[in-house]
Design a protein around this motif. Structure first.
Motif, PDB file in Angstrom:
ATOM      1  N   MET A 163       0.844  -1.163   0.000  1.00 42.15           N
ATOM      2  CA  MET A 163       0.000   0.000   0.000  1.00 42.15           C
ATOM      3  C   MET A 163       0.897   1.236   0.000  1.00 42.15           C
ATOM      4  SD  MET A 163      -3.032   0.954   2.689  1.00 42.15           S
ATOM      5  CE  MET A 163      -3.661  -0.701   2.596  1.00 42.15           C
ATOM      6  N   LYS A 164       0.493   2.258  -0.746  1.00 42.44           N
ATOM      7  CA  LYS A 164       1.261   3.496  -0.762  1.00 42.44           C
ATOM      8  C   LYS A 164       0.314   4.673  -0.935  1.00 42.44           C
ATOM      9  CE  LYS A 164       2.179   3.382  -5.716  1.00 42.44           C
ATOM     10  NZ  LYS A 164       3.199   3.421  -6.744  1.00 42.44           N
ATOM     11  N   ILE A 165       0.776   5.831  -0.596  1.00 42.97           N
ATOM     12  CA  ILE A 165      -0.025   7.042  -0.754  1.00 42.97           C
ATOM     13  C   ILE A 165       0.118   7.511  -2.200  1.00 42.97           C
ATOM     14  CG2 ILE A 165      -0.310   9.439  -0.074  1.00 42.97           C
ATOM     15  CD1 ILE A 165       0.778   8.590   2.704  1.00 42.97           C
ATOM     16  N   ALA A 166      -1.010   7.617  -2.890  1.00 44.66           N
ATOM     17  CA  ALA A 166      -1.010   8.091  -4.273  1.00 44.66           C
ATOM     18  C   ALA A 166      -1.496   9.531  -4.363  1.00 44.66           C
ATOM     19  CB  ALA A 166      -1.900   7.195  -5.135  1.00 44.66           C
ATOM     20  N   LEU A 167      -2.392   9.910  -3.438  1.00 49.32           N
ATOM     21  CA  LEU A 167      -2.982  11.248  -3.470  1.00 49.32           C
ATOM     22  C   LEU A 167      -3.358  11.635  -2.055  1.00 49.32           C
ATOM     23  CD1 LEU A 167      -4.840  13.206  -5.760  1.00 49.32           C
ATOM     24  CD2 LEU A 167      -6.429  12.384  -4.060  1.00 49.32           C
ATOM     25  N   THR A 168      -3.099  12.877  -1.728  1.00 51.10           N
ATOM     26  CA  THR A 168      -3.579  13.452  -0.477  1.00 51.10           C
ATOM     27  C   THR A 168      -4.040  14.856  -0.801  1.00 51.10           C
ATOM     28  OG1 THR A 168      -3.072  13.787   1.862  1.00 51.10           O
ATOM     29  CG2 THR A 168      -1.339  14.350   0.281  1.00 51.10           C
ATOM     30  N   SER A 169      -4.858  15.430   0.072  1.00 48.03           N
ATOM     31  CA  SER A 169      -5.408  16.741  -0.261  1.00 48.03           C
ATOM     32  C   SER A 169      -5.075  17.770   0.798  1.00 48.03           C
ATOM     33  CB  SER A 169      -6.923  16.652  -0.450  1.00 48.03           C
ATOM     34  OG  SER A 169      -7.551  16.237   0.744  1.00 48.03           O
TER      35      SER A 169
END
Length: 137
Positions: free
Chosen positions: A1-7
């Motif tokens: 699992m990895k971070i692809a998008l954050t806001s």
């Protein structure tokens, strides 16, 4: 699992895009109209396929009290890692960026906090090399 998008909530998407690209050095990735607003993302210049940062409109009623409380307590809403915090501090200060905290050594890192002009405090972080792994080796 990895971070692809954050806001990150921003007061004005166009002003945020200018700040995050022209001042901080991110690159525009998506700019898709969605009614009055946009699906507007930026990526690190060094990592165009890396995680995206969504510059999201701050219109939801919960956003203002949340961000105001964080700002009042001096808590950054996001953290960005840099290679050389002192050089980055000098570069951004000369570009007119207002820091609420200059670089401070906190033991495992050196951190600084600035106002992104879009309603958020952002922390810069230069991690120090670890002398030991997490298990103490």
């Amino acid at each position: 699992m990895k971070i692809a998008l954050t806001s990150l909530f921003v007061d004005d998407q166009r002003a945020a895009l200018a700040f995050y690209t022209d001042v901080l050095g991110f690159k525009k990735h998506h700019d898709i109209p969605l009614g009055e607003d946009y699906w507007l993302t930026v990526v690190p210049a060094e990592s165009p396929d890396g995680p995206e940062l969504l510059l999201e409109p701050a219109k939801h009623p919960a956003v203002k009290p949340y961000r105001d409380a964080l700002a009042e307590d001096g808590i950054p809403l996001a953290q960005f890692e840099v290679e050389d915090i002192h050089s980055e501090y000098a570069r951004l200060t000369s570009a007119g960026v207002v820091f609420t905290q200059p670089p401070v050594d906190v033991g495992t890192a050196v951190v600084a906090v600035f106002d992104d002009t879009c309603g958020n405090l952002i922390q810069l972080l230069e991690a120090k090399p670890n002398k030991h792994d997490d298990d103490g080796r």
